[in-house]
Write a protein that holds these residues in place. Structure first.
Motif, PDB file in Angstrom:
ATOM      1  N   LEU A 118       3.497  -0.234   4.574  1.00  0.00           N
ATOM      2  CA  LEU A 118       2.793   1.012   4.261  1.00  0.00           C
ATOM      3  C   LEU A 118       3.844   2.029   3.846  1.00  0.00           C
ATOM      4  CD1 LEU A 118       0.361   2.918   4.119  1.00  0.00           C
ATOM      5  CD2 LEU A 118       0.727   3.435   6.554  1.00  0.00           C
ATOM      6  N   GLU A 146     -11.723  -2.206   7.995  1.00  0.00           N
ATOM      7  CA  GLU A 146     -11.499  -1.813   9.371  1.00  0.00           C
ATOM      8  C   GLU A 146     -11.578  -3.043  10.267  1.00  0.00           C
ATOM      9  OE1 GLU A 146     -14.375   1.243  10.138  1.00  0.00           O
ATOM     10  OE2 GLU A 146     -13.027   2.804   9.394  1.00  0.00           O
ATOM     11  N   GLN A 154       5.220  -0.945  13.972  1.00  0.00           N
ATOM     12  CA  GLN A 154       4.842   0.461  13.798  1.00  0.00           C
ATOM     13  C   GLN A 154       6.052   1.392  13.879  1.00  0.00           C
ATOM     14  OE1 GLN A 154       1.441  -0.650  12.617  1.00  0.00           O
ATOM     15  NE2 GLN A 154       1.787   1.545  12.770  1.00  0.00           N
ATOM     16  N   SER A 161      -7.387   2.161  11.282  1.00  0.00           N
ATOM     17  CA  SER A 161      -7.273   1.626   9.926  1.00  0.00           C
ATOM     18  C   SER A 161      -5.929   2.004   9.328  1.00  0.00           C
ATOM     19  CB  SER A 161      -8.397   2.189   9.057  1.00  0.00           C
ATOM     20  OG  SER A 161      -8.213   3.592   8.888  1.00  0.00           O
ATOM     21  N   LEU A 162      -5.667   1.480   8.145  1.00  0.00           N
ATOM     22  CA  LEU A 162      -4.443   1.821   7.428  1.00  0.00           C
ATOM     23  C   LEU A 162      -4.398   3.325   7.148  1.00  0.00           C
ATOM     24  CD1 LEU A 162      -1.939   0.446   6.296  1.00  0.00           C
ATOM     25  CD2 LEU A 162      -3.170   0.060   4.162  1.00  0.00           C
ATOM     26  N   ARG A 201       4.650  -2.218   9.654  1.00  0.00           N
ATOM     27  CA  ARG A 201       3.474  -2.216  10.523  1.00  0.00           C
ATOM     28  C   ARG A 201       3.523  -3.302  11.592  1.00  0.00           C
ATOM     29  NH1 ARG A 201      -0.624  -2.893   5.928  1.00  0.00           N
ATOM     30  NH2 ARG A 201      -2.120  -3.245   7.616  1.00  0.00           N
ATOM     31  N   VAL A 225      -3.427   5.283  10.253  1.00  0.00           N
ATOM     32  CA  VAL A 225      -1.985   5.261  10.500  1.00  0.00           C
ATOM     33  C   VAL A 225      -1.284   6.297   9.627  1.00  0.00           C
ATOM     34  CG1 VAL A 225       0.120   3.876  10.374  1.00  0.00           C
ATOM     35  CG2 VAL A 225      -2.003   2.844  11.207  1.00  0.00           C
ATOM     36  N   LEU A 253      -7.920  -2.020   0.923  1.00  0.00           N
ATOM     37  CA  LEU A 253      -7.198  -1.257   1.937  1.00  0.00           C
ATOM     38  C   LEU A 253      -8.128  -0.446   2.823  1.00  0.00           C
ATOM     39  CD1 LEU A 253      -4.274   0.047  -0.328  1.00  0.00           C
ATOM     40  CD2 LEU A 253      -4.396  -2.080   0.986  1.00  0.00           C
ATOM     41  N   GLU A 308       0.057  -6.879   4.273  1.00  0.00           N
ATOM     42  CA  GLU A 308      -0.248  -6.824   5.700  1.00  0.00           C
ATOM     43  C   GLU A 308       0.822  -6.104   6.518  1.00  0.00           C
ATOM     44  OE1 GLU A 308      -3.097  -7.775   6.944  1.00  0.00           O
ATOM     45  OE2 GLU A 308      -3.781  -8.451   4.968  1.00  0.00           O
ATOM     46  N   PRO A 356       0.819  -1.217   0.000  1.00  0.00           N
ATOM     47  CA  PRO A 356       0.000   0.000   0.000  1.00  0.00           C
ATOM     48  C   PRO A 356       0.855   1.272   0.000  1.00  0.00           C
ATOM     49  CG  PRO A 356      -0.545  -1.482   1.844  1.00  0.00           C
ATOM     50  CD  PRO A 356       0.759  -1.927   1.283  1.00  0.00           C
ATOM     51  N   LEU A 385      -5.119   6.230  -1.228  1.00  0.00           N
ATOM     52  CA  LEU A 385      -4.535   5.016  -0.649  1.00  0.00           C
ATOM     53  C   LEU A 385      -4.740   3.878  -1.636  1.00  0.00           C
ATOM     54  CD1 LEU A 385      -3.172   3.612   1.758  1.00  0.00           C
ATOM     55  CD2 LEU A 385      -5.436   3.280   2.760  1.00  0.00           C
TER      56      LEU A 385
END
Length: 667
Positions: free
Chosen positions: A338, A593, A310, A629-630, A307, A633, A590, A335, A249, A267
């Motif tokens: 990002l 949630e 993080q 959610s993505l 991720r 973040v 993407l 997964e 992503p 996104l």
């Protein structure tokens, strides 16, 4: 020979280098071994006479015949650094050629020799066990040697003058620093012992047990017409699970191109087409996502977020290889990854994270190890990392400390100097080593930066014996005694303060009644299977609008909401309540949630964690929330106007390791 195809096989993961496995993958592709990978098609195969493994740090001199493989042949029979010989008689390393029939007969290389050393010695045994050693005592035959002309002693080698390879410009000093893995080397020695004693593992570990995916493949035919050479660069990944870079992503913030373009977050997945392997390619992909004139993309930088924990690094022109290292370190493209585009200069991005307690430049671990000598006590060796290598090296009691690899305010430099003749070390103050000391040559092994203090000491012994002249390092105030003269003291640097963001994973056992909740990305271990992951803030850095939660320190973890925490929990965390962000475009995959809850399964008297649809079957819910959610973040990225703690942390590491993030640094 009329035609050659050169395969450059690149191991696309963060494990230590595996020379034998890399060769096996290229051979499987060239021979269309479809059992090895779902990505191999029959039309990829080609007819060939010889398959040769070529180390990149040796170049052939005139007279070497790469087409000579009627029997297995070690083409590199005369190597400059070994006085124009092989390292030893039974060597089967370097440049080796065989027919496909012979490679298949020995089942190729072993697939599990990680790090440096062992796979070439196992190759000798694979040839021996299959009756394919056609060489005699050359190049180690003595005068009037009765072994001359008797096959079965070594791999066949070209006659003198036709196996010369030179690496004088490409030896270790000219390489990128070689990263070793001492634990892997110990496992390599165990495998070598097994086959050396006649074990049968070679029959099931090799070409017939290969399982990999092809991440990328590129062909260069520029030299085909003139020289008959085609080059194929392949990126390969261990295991049957597909890995598609196109699924990574990428988020584009509002105003990325200019003040109002785009007008909301974009996104999307990187998508099909040429994979962007460098900064310019990523900038072009970001501009294409916007689909409009985008001057901001030409100078953009990117945040590469892992991720799983993080944490992120800033990708700019100072580290062109970082994107490749990041991508190959991922477990799952969609997964774990990002990428967030940012039009700001790198220093401005960094300051925004520093101002919100979301930046860390952590120290790393160093340790001191000992190895027994025949006389005169043990010798000592400093290693970067938290453990000794095994294989005769043992940890010094208390000999583990944190230090920086680059200078920091309030620290001093201590350097270990290596002697490659006896593999001994001398420790000195500062960053330079003596060119000669005690009649030996010394080179810089490494430098660490530590505090003033007396927790550790270093002492040096200089005697008539070269092998006995070296330093020792102990967890003591003084290193005097046993012939050593005390030289210096130091204290370790402090453990770094926690950062604002957290990565939290959830694992469930087979019954789904018992759960594991952790900040260590270890929810896929023991009886647990990883089922979910989400970003959070440490409670200490919670916003006023955030919801607070805690995880009790007990078996069968659950999540408790604020008001039900006793103050003795394992850890606590905060989650944002606001999930509203301006959006221009978002890929459906993407936009998902994650729902998490805590309740009771029918007939059970203990609460359990529910993930997504599992929550519908739980009763008496005590906790029920949407995890960030993505997009949450990505949108938490701090700016000059929004100085709130983000949901990920920037890390700058000073040490070199295999992956995007170094395990010793993150502990």
């Amino acid at each position: 020979v009329q035609r050659w195809v050169v395969y450059v096989s690149e191991q696309f993961d963060s494990q230590t280098f595996n020379r034998g496995w890399n060769f096996n993958t290229a051979l499987a592709i060239a021979s269309a071994q479809t059992t090895a990978s779902a990505d191999i098609k029959s039309e990829m195969g080609m007819d060939f006479d010889c398959a040769v493994i070529q180390d990149i740090d040796y170049l052939p001199e005139k007279g070497v015949d790469y087409g000579d493989c009627e029997v297995p042949m070690q083409l590199s029979a005369e190597i400059d650094r070994y006085n124009w010989k092989t390292p030893y008689l039974t060597s089967a390393g370097g440049i080796v050629g065989m027919s496909l029939r012979h490679w298949r007969k020995i089942n190729g290389f072993g697939n599990n020799y990680f790090g440096w050393g062992g796979e070439d010695d196992e190759l000798h045994h694979r040839l021996r066990l299959n009756g394919l050693l056609y060489g005699d005592c050359y190049p180690y035959c003595s005068k009037n040697d009765g072994n001359v002309g008797k096959p079965g002693q070594s791999i066949k080698r070209p006659k003198k003058g036709f196996g010369r390879f030179s690496g004088k410009f490409m030896h270790s000093a000219n390489h990128t620093k070689r990263i070793t893995d001492s634990r892997a080397y110990s496992r390599n020695l165990e495998q070598l012992k097994e086959i050396g004693s006649g074990g049968n593992r070679w029959k099931t570990d090799g070409l017939n047990s290969l399982a990999f995916s092809i991440v990328d493949s590129q062909e260069d035919a520029a030299d085909e017409e003139k020289y008959g050479i085609t080059y194929r660069h392949i990126k390969v990944r261990r295991g049957k699970k597909p890995f598609h870079v196109r699924d990574v992503p990428m988020a584009i913030p509002p105003g990325f191109c200019k003040s109002t373009v785009p007008d909301g977050w974009i996104l999307k997945k990187l998508g099909d087409g040429p994979i962007p392997w460098d900064l310019e390619g990523l900038r072009q992909r970001a501009a294409a996502f916007v689909g409009a004139e985008c001057p901001g993309a030409s100078k953009a930088n990117f945040l590469l977020v892992d991720r799983r924990q993080q944490v992120a690094k800033i990708f700019d022109k100072s580290m062109e290889r970082m994107l490749v290292v990041y991508l190959r370190s991922l477990g799952s493209a969609m997964e774990d990854a990002l990428i967030v585009a940012d039009p700001r200069p790198g220093p401005e991005i960094l300051k925004a994270f520093q101002d919100t307690h979301a930046f860390r430049d952590p120290p790393t671990f160093y340790c001191v190890c000992t190895s027994k000598l025949k006389k005169g006590g043990p010798k000592y060796s400093v290693h970067q990392g938290d453990h000794c290598s095994g294989g005769g090296w043992d940890a010094v009691p208390g000999g583990l400390w944190r230090g920086y690899a680059n200078p920091k305010p309030g620290t001093k430099a201590v350097t270990w100097c290596d002697n490659e003749k006896h593999w001994t070390q001398v420790l000195v103050k500062g960053t330079s080593c003596p060119e000669t000391w005690s009649g030996l040559k010394w080179i810089v092994g490494g430098t660490f930066y530590v505090k003033e203090g007396t927790s550790f000491c270093a002492g040096t012994r200089k005697v008539d014996s070269e092998e006995m002249s070296f330093s020792r390092l102990l967890a003591k105030k003084s290193c005097s005694g046993d012939g050593f003269t005390h030289e210096l003291n130091f204290d370790p640097v402090a453990e770094p303060e926690p950062v604002a963001s957290l990565g939290i994973c959830i694992g469930q056992d087979a019954s789904r009644q018992k759960s594991r909740i952790s900040m260590q990305d270890d929810c896929d271990s023991g009886e647990f299977t990883h089922v979910a992951r989400f970003a959070a803030r440490r409670a200490k850095f919670a916003l006023q609008s955030d919801r607070l939660f805690c995880v009790p320190n007990a078996a069968g973890d659950v999540i408790r909401a604020e008001g039900r925490c006793t103050g003795t929990e394992g850890f606590d965390f905060a989650l944002p309540v606001d999930h509203e962000h301006p959006v221009s475009e978002i890929h459906p995959d993407l936009a998902k949630e994650l729902r998490l809850c805590v309740g009771f399964r029918e007939g059970k008297d203990k609460p359990s964690i529910g993930v997504d649809q599992q929550c519908d079957s739980l009763q008496r819910l005590s906790v029920d929330f949407q995890a960030p959610s993505l997009l949450d973040v990505a949108a938490s990225m701090p700016s000059a106007h929004a100085k709130t703690a983000p949901l990920f942390t920037i890390v700058e590491e000073e040490v070199t390791c295999f992956g995007f993030l170094c395990p010793n640094v993150l502990k």
